[in-house]
Motif scaffolding. Structure first.
Motif, PDB file in Angstrom:
ATOM      1  N   GLN A  45      59.479  89.261  24.280  1.00  0.00           N
ATOM      2  CA  GLN A  45      60.036  90.353  25.051  1.00  0.00           C
ATOM      3  C   GLN A  45      59.797  91.678  24.333  1.00  0.00           C
ATOM      4  N   TYR A  46      60.114  92.765  25.026  1.00  0.00           N
ATOM      5  CA  TYR A  46      59.884  94.090  24.469  1.00  0.00           C
ATOM      6  C   TYR A  46      60.703  94.338  23.206  1.00  0.00           C
ATOM      7  N   LYS A  50      56.869  94.056  21.012  1.00  0.00           N
ATOM      8  CA  LYS A  50      56.118  95.164  21.586  1.00  0.00           C
ATOM      9  C   LYS A  50      56.152  96.341  20.620  1.00  0.00           C
ATOM     10  N   PHE A  73      51.496  92.289  15.198  1.00  0.00           N
ATOM     11  CA  PHE A  73      51.059  92.626  16.547  1.00  0.00           C
ATOM     12  C   PHE A  73      49.606  92.239  16.794  1.00  0.00           C
ATOM     13  N   GLU A  77      48.557  89.757  19.875  1.00  0.00           N
ATOM     14  CA  GLU A  77      47.572  90.151  20.884  1.00  0.00           C
ATOM     15  C   GLU A  77      46.357  89.243  20.911  1.00  0.00           C
ATOM     16  N   GLU A 130      64.150  96.780  26.572  1.00  0.00           N
ATOM     17  CA  GLU A 130      64.138  95.800  25.480  1.00  0.00           C
ATOM     18  C   GLU A 130      64.302  94.372  25.979  1.00  0.00           C
ATOM     19  N   LEU A 134      57.350  90.304  28.045  1.00  0.00           N
ATOM     20  CA  LEU A 134      55.985  90.802  28.041  1.00  0.00           C
ATOM     21  C   LEU A 134      55.271  90.314  29.289  1.00  0.00           C
TER      22      LEU A 134
END
Length: 250
Positions: A45-46, A50, A73, A77, A130, A134
């Motif tokens: 999740q954000y 993120k 990150f 990704e 938040e 994603l």
């Protein structure tokens, strides 16, 4: 030749007992074929996955150094999110449950949060950015996938998740998500203690350093869970053939 004393020091004397009970057991295949296996996606999740948002926001409240953030990150990704999506698609194609957990409080001010999250000032309020999943791996609304909101590392200790799984007839879990050494590891240990057969998909998990990731997997592997890569996980899902899906639906 002299034996390596450091190698001998790291031998797990109980490995074979645990391996036979939790890893090399026909239950993994049987529960997959019978539809009693679910995929559990943890906290993607954000809030914590993120850049520039939540704990990784401009105030740098995470305490994670820039190079560690770049690693984390980058792994999400390039590896974790694509692999999680592939595994989700595999589960969905076999009509198996895909379940999502996220950190989200019941209240806007978070007064219902666990004490640990309060001490960490960790808050994802209902309807906040938040708390959003994603987009790459979000629940599929057309499939009515289950979302469990929690305010602690462990989904079992802080929610009615065990009750929900029993209502669904689930006996085995494939676990993916973040962080490997926090919410993932806590959930794996709790699930094992509650009697579930657990599989951790190692290249579908991440934390802020490779050392923490590997150390966590080392304590779980062949003791609390079967630890495999995504390709092996997808192959295991394919044991549930289309005729099994049809039979389960009738």
């Amino acid at each position: 030749m002299h034996s390596d004393p450091t190698a001998e020091e790291h031998i797990d004397p109980l490995r074979d007992v645990y391996f036979d009970s939790f890893v090399d057991t026909p239950g993994h295949r049987e529960y997959m074929i019978s539809g009693k296996t679910a995929l559990l996606c943890i906290d993607l999740q954000y809030l914590d996955a993120k850049p520039g948002v939540g704990v990784f926001g401009p105030d740098q409240s995470s305490g994670v150094e820039p190079d560690a953030q770049a690693y984390y990150f980058g792994r999400l990704e390039s590896t974790v999110l694509p692999n999680v999506r592939k595994l989700q698609d595999a589960f969905r194609s076999r009509e198996l449950e895909v379940i999502h957990t996220r950190i989200q409080s019941l209240t806007r001010d978070g007064r219902d949060r666990g004490k640990g999250h309060k001490r960490l000032n960790l808050l994802a309020a209902p309807g906040s950015q938040e708390a959003e999943f994603l987009e790459e791996i979000a629940p599929d609304p057309s499939r009515d996938e289950i979302v469990i909101n929690k305010t602690a590392s462990g989904v079992f200790s802080s929610t009615n998740f065990h009750y929900v799984l029993k209502n669904l007839g689930i006996e085995a879990l494939f676990i993916v998500g973040v962080y490997t050494n926090e919410c993932v590891e806590t959930t794996v240990r709790d699930a094992c203690d509650l009697g579930y057969l657990v599989t951790v998909v190692e290249d579908c998990c991440a934390t802020v350093t490779p050392e923490l990731h590997e150390a966590s997997l080392a304590t779980l592997r062949d003791r609390y869970a079967r630890v495999i890569a995504v390709d092996e996980a997808i192959a295991a899902v394919q044991h549930r053939q289309p005729n099994s899906v049809s039979a389960a639906a009738n």
